[in-house]
Scaffold this active site. Structure first.
Site, mmCIF file in Angstrom:
data_model
loop_
_atom_site.group_PDB
_atom_site.id
_atom_site.type_symbol
_atom_site.label_atom_id
_atom_site.label_comp_id
_atom_site.label_asym_id
_atom_site.label_seq_id
_atom_site.Cartn_x
_atom_site.Cartn_y
_atom_site.Cartn_z
ATOM 1 N N ASP A 69 0.834 -1.190 0.000
ATOM 2 C CA ASP A 69 0.000 0.000 0.000
ATOM 3 C C ASP A 69 0.876 1.250 0.000
ATOM 4 O OD1 ASP A 69 -2.567 1.256 0.246
ATOM 5 O OD2 ASP A 69 -1.904 1.855 2.230
ATOM 6 N N THR A 102 -3.412 4.858 -3.775
ATOM 7 C CA THR A 102 -2.385 5.665 -3.126
ATOM 8 C C THR A 102 -1.016 5.496 -3.776
ATOM 9 O OG1 THR A 102 -2.155 3.877 -1.538
ATOM 10 C CG2 THR A 102 -3.512 5.720 -0.892
ATOM 11 N N THR A 103 -0.795 4.373 -4.433
ATOM 12 C CA THR A 103 0.460 4.204 -5.158
ATOM 13 C C THR A 103 0.372 4.940 -6.486
ATOM 14 O OG1 THR A 103 0.394 1.957 -4.298
ATOM 15 C CG2 THR A 103 2.163 2.473 -5.811
ATOM 16 N N ASP A 400 -8.825 -0.821 2.058
ATOM 17 C CA ASP A 400 -8.945 -0.347 0.681
ATOM 18 C C ASP A 400 -10.249 -0.839 0.055
ATOM 19 O OD1 ASP A 400 -6.470 0.669 1.119
ATOM 20 O OD2 ASP A 400 -5.589 -0.060 -0.753
HETATM 21 P P1 ADP Z 1 -2.876 1.662 -5.680
HETATM 22 O O1 ADP Z 1 -2.267 1.754 -4.327
HETATM 23 O O2 ADP Z 1 -2.648 2.891 -6.482
HETATM 24 O O3 ADP Z 1 -4.285 1.221 -5.654
HETATM 25 P P2 ADP Z 1 -2.288 -0.921 -6.704
HETATM 26 O O4 ADP Z 1 -1.018 -1.640 -6.430
HETATM 27 O O5 ADP Z 1 -3.525 -1.355 -6.014
HETATM 28 O O6 ADP Z 1 -2.016 0.585 -6.437
HETATM 29 O O7 ADP Z 1 -2.495 -0.996 -8.269
HETATM 30 C C1 ADP Z 1 -3.591 -0.423 -8.887
HETATM 31 C C2 ADP Z 1 -3.438 -0.490 -10.388
HETATM 32 O O8 ADP Z 1 -3.426 -1.827 -10.837
HETATM 33 C C3 ADP Z 1 -4.607 0.180 -11.042
HETATM 34 O O9 ADP Z 1 -4.144 0.976 -12.104
HETATM 35 C C4 ADP Z 1 -5.430 -0.992 -11.537
HETATM 36 O O10 ADP Z 1 -6.176 -0.639 -12.673
HETATM 37 C C5 ADP Z 1 -4.388 -2.001 -11.852
HETATM 38 N N1 ADP Z 1 -4.909 -3.380 -11.805
HETATM 39 C C6 ADP Z 1 -5.455 -4.005 -10.745
HETATM 40 N N2 ADP Z 1 -5.830 -5.263 -11.060
HETATM 41 C C7 ADP Z 1 -5.496 -5.448 -12.351
HETATM 42 C C8 ADP Z 1 -5.615 -6.541 -13.274
HETATM 43 N N3 ADP Z 1 -6.150 -7.697 -12.908
HETATM 44 N N4 ADP Z 1 -5.158 -6.371 -14.525
HETATM 45 C C9 ADP Z 1 -4.617 -5.209 -14.881
HETATM 46 N N5 ADP Z 1 -4.467 -4.147 -14.073
HETATM 47 C C10 ADP Z 1 -4.902 -4.248 -12.841
HETATM 48 MG MG MG Z 2 -5.121 -0.490 -4.925
#
Ligand code: ADP
Ligand code: MG
Length: 535
Positions: A69, A102-103, A400
C-alpha cells in the site's frame, strides 16, 4: 557569533543565521525539488499493479511491516526532505479521501515532475508548465466522466461491487482469497450503509485480527467480538436472545473504605461471617435474575465462590471486560452500564440475538461473539492469518476494499483499470493540446505523456516490454475508439478490461489526477529554497 547565558546560568552560543543557511534559487531550486519528488515516486513505481512488488520496512523498534500500500510505505519511511514529504502528504490525502489508489497517485505525480523537468530544459517557464498542467488535468477529468459507466446494483445484486473490490485486492498479498475477502467487504459495507442517503459510516465496521488459522477463515460477524470467555468452563457456550446486564460493580461483598478490623475468635463467628457473605452473593445473583438478565458482563473479577454460585444458579458471566469494550457492548446492545446492583432494572439490560463463545485451534484461546445486537448495525470483520505481518497487511487491504465499496455507494460510476482509463485520457489530452496556441501546448502534451506512465509501470512490473505493450494497446484504443483496452497484467490473453472485470471507481481516478496535478504545480512554483545547512 556571540556567547550568552540563559536564566540558569548555562552558556549558549548564538550563531548568525545567514552563515548557517543554504539557498537555492531559480532553476536550481526547481531541479532539486523535482529530483526529490521523483526519487520518492521511483520507490513506489515497482509496487503498482497486480504484479507489483511489496516492500518490507523496519520500524525504530525493529518491528517489521510488509506492505504493498503506497500510503503505508511512505508513512513508514523516514523522509526528511520537505518536497519528499509533500509526496507523502499526497499519498495520505488520496488515502483519506478515497482509500485506494495511493500508489498510483504518487507514480502519476512523479511522471508529471519528470516531464516538467524536460520542459524546463527546453526553456519553458515553470508557470507556463503549471498552467498547461492545470488545463490538461481539467480535460482529463472531464474525459474520465465521459468514458465512465454507471453500475447498477442493489442489496440483492451486489456482484458488481464485489468485482470492483476484487480489482483493488488483486494487487495485494492477499489476492489468493480476493473473492471471499471482497464479498466480506461488500457485505460489511452494505450492512452498515444508508442507501437512501448514499452514505456509509465506516466507523461501524470494526476490523479485528487474531494470529492463527488460515486467511480463508476470515469471517464477517454481524455484531461485535470481544477477546474474553465465560468465567466458568461449564457455563453454556451459546445464549440465544440474550438479556445482558453490564456491570461495573464487583461481584463481591462491599469493602468498607475506612480501616477496619474483624476479630474472629470462635467458630460460630466465622460461620456467621461466611453465611453472611454467601447470602450477599446470593442476593446479587438473585437481583440479576429478578430483572431478567441471562448473561452478566462484568468489568471486575469475582472469586471462585461467586463463580461457582453463578454457574450453579445458571447465570453465565464474563469477567474482566475492559472499559472500552464495555462501552461498545452497551452501545451495540442498547443497554446501560450499571454501577450498582441496586440500580439494576429490566430497561437497563442490553439485548442481543445470540451470544456465543468460540474456541480457536488447540490453544485455550476463546472469543465471545455478540451477534444481532438490538441497537446497532455495527459489524466486525475478523481476520485470521499465519502471522502478525500478514494480518496487518490484510487489515490494510480490507480497508482499501471497504473504501472502494463505500465510494461506489456514493457514486455509482466506474472506469476501466489496468491503465485503460489513463491511456484514454492521454489520447484525449493529446488531442486537446492542438487547440491551445500558446506555449502551454507543450505542457499539455507533456501531461499526456505522463499519463502513459501508469500503464507503462503496470506493464513493466508484469514483466512485459513497456513501450511495445503500451503502443500496441494505444493503437488498439485509437483504431476501435473504445476506452476499455488496458494492460493484460495477469496474462489472461485479452486486453479488454471489461472481460477481465478490472474496474476502478471514477471518483478515485479523478481524485488521483487532480491531487497529483495540484502537488506538481505547487512544487513547480517554488523558486527559492532556504534551508538550514548541515553542520
Ligand atoms: P494503488 O495503491 O494505487 O491502488 P495498486 O497496487 O492497487 O495501487 O495498483 C492499482 C493499479 O493496478 C490500477 O491501475 C489498476 O487498474 C491495476 N490493476 C489491478 N488489477 C489489475 C488486473 N487484474 N489487470 C490489470 N491491471 C490491474
Ligand atoms: Mg489499490
Amino acid at each position: 557569533m556571540a556567547l550568552a547565558f540563559d536564566e540558569f546560568g548555562r552558556p549558549f552560543i548564538i550563531l548568525r543565521e545567514q552563515d548557517q543557511k543554504t539557498r537555492l534559487r531559480g532553476i536550481d531550486a526547481q531541479k532539486a525539488n523535482i529530483a526529490a519528488g521523483k526519487a520518492v515516486a521511483r520507490i513506489l513505481r515497482s509496487s503498482l499493479g497486480p504484479k507489483g512488488m511489496d516492500k518490507m520496512l523496519q520500524g525504530p523498534d525493529g518491528d517489521i511491516t510488509i506492505t504493498n500500500d503506497g500510503a503505508t510505505i511512505l508513512e513508514q519511511m523516514d523522509v526528511d526532505n520537505q518536497i519528499a514529504k509533500l509526496m507523502v502528504e499526497l499519498s495520505r490525502s488520496q488515502d483519506y479521501e478515497i482509500g485506494d489508489g495511493t500508489t498510483g497517485v504518487v507514480v502519476m505525480a512523479g511522471a508529471l515532475l519528470e516531464q516538467a523537468e524536460r520542459q524546463l530544459d527546453r526553456g519553458i517557464h515553470p508557470i507556463r508548465i503549471a498552467e498547461g498542467y492545470e488545463m490538461a488535468s481539467r480535460v482529463a477529468v472531464e474525459h474520465l466522466e465521459r468514458i465512465s459507466q454507471k453500475f447498477e446494483f442493489d442489496i440483492n445484486n451486489f456482484e458488481p461491487l464485489v468485482q470492483t473490490c476484487m480489482t483493488t485486492l488483486s494487487s495485494k498479498i492477499v489476492n489468493r482469497c480476493k473473492r471471499s475477502l471482497a464479498e466480506i467487504a461488500v457485505k460489511a459495507v452494505l450492512a452498515v450503509a444508508d442507501l437512501e442517503r448514499r452514505d456509509v459510516n465506516l466507523d461501524l465496521i470494526k476490523v479485528e485480527g487474531k494470529v492463527g488459522g488460515k486467511l480463508e477463515d476470515t469471517e464477517l460477524i454481524y455484531g461485535i467480538l470481544i477477546d474474553k470467555d465465560m468465567s466458568h468452563p461449564q457455563m453454556p457456550k451459546q445464549i440465544e436472545d440474550a438479556h445482558i446486564a453490564i456491570l461495573t460493580c464487583p461481584f463481591e461483598p462491599p469493602k468498607p473504605k475506612t480501616k477496619h478490623k474483624v476479630d474472629i475468635d470462635t467458630v460460630e463467628k466465622f460461620q456467621t461471617l461466611r453465611k453472611q457473605e454467601q447470602q450477599y452473593f446470593d442476593e446479587m445473583v438473585q437481583k440479576c435474575k429478578d430483572v431478567g438478565a441471562t448473561l452478566v458482563i462484568c468489568q471486575w473479577g469475582f472469586d471462585d465462590e461467586a463463580n461457582h454460585l453463578l454457574m450453579h444458579r445458571n447465570l453465565p458471566a464474563v469477567r474482566w471486560v475492559g472499559g472500552v469494550e464495555l462501552e461498545l457492548i452497551a452501545i451495540a446492545t442498547g443497554g446501560r452500564i450499571v454501577p450498582r446492583f441496586q440500580e439494576l432494572t429490566p430497561e437497563k439490560l442490553g439485548k442481543a440475538g445470540v451470544v456465543r463463545e468460540k474456541s480457536f485451534g488447540t490453544t485455550k484461546e476463546r472469543m465471545l461473539y455478540i451477534e444481532h445486537c438490538a441497537n446497532s448495525k455495527a459489524v466486525t470483520i475478523f481476520i485470521r492469518g499465519g502471522n502478525k505481518m500478514m494480518i496487518e497487511e490484510t487489515k490494510r487491504s480490507i480497508h482499501d476494499a471497504l473504501c472502494v465499496a463505500r465510494n461506489l455507494i456514493r457514486n455509482k460510476s466506474i472506469v476501466y483499470g489496468g491503465g485503460a482509463a489513463e491511456i484514454a485520457c492521454s489520447l484525449a489530452v493529446d488531442a486537446a493540446a492542438d487547440k491551445y496556441p500558446g506555449v502551454e501546448q507543450y505542457a499539455i502534451r507533456a501531461f499526456a505523456e505522463a499519463l502513459d506512465s501508469v500503464p507503462m509501470a503496470l506493464a513493466e512490473n508484469s514483466g512485459l516490454q513497456p513501450i511495445e505493450t503500451l503502443s500496441a494497446v494505444k493503437s488498439q484504443q485509437i483504431k476501435e475508439n473504445i476506452p476499455f483496452y488496458g494492460i493484460d497484467c495477469n496474462d489472461v490473453g485479452t486486453n479488454d478490461m471489461r472481460e477481465q472485470d478490472v474496474f476502478e471507481t471514477l471518483i478515485g481516478k479523478q481524485q488521483q489526477i487532480l491531487l497529483a496535478t495540484q502537488v506538481v504545480k505547487m512544487i513547480l512554483k517554488i523558486d527559492d529554497v532556504i534551508s538550514n545547512s548541515e553542520y
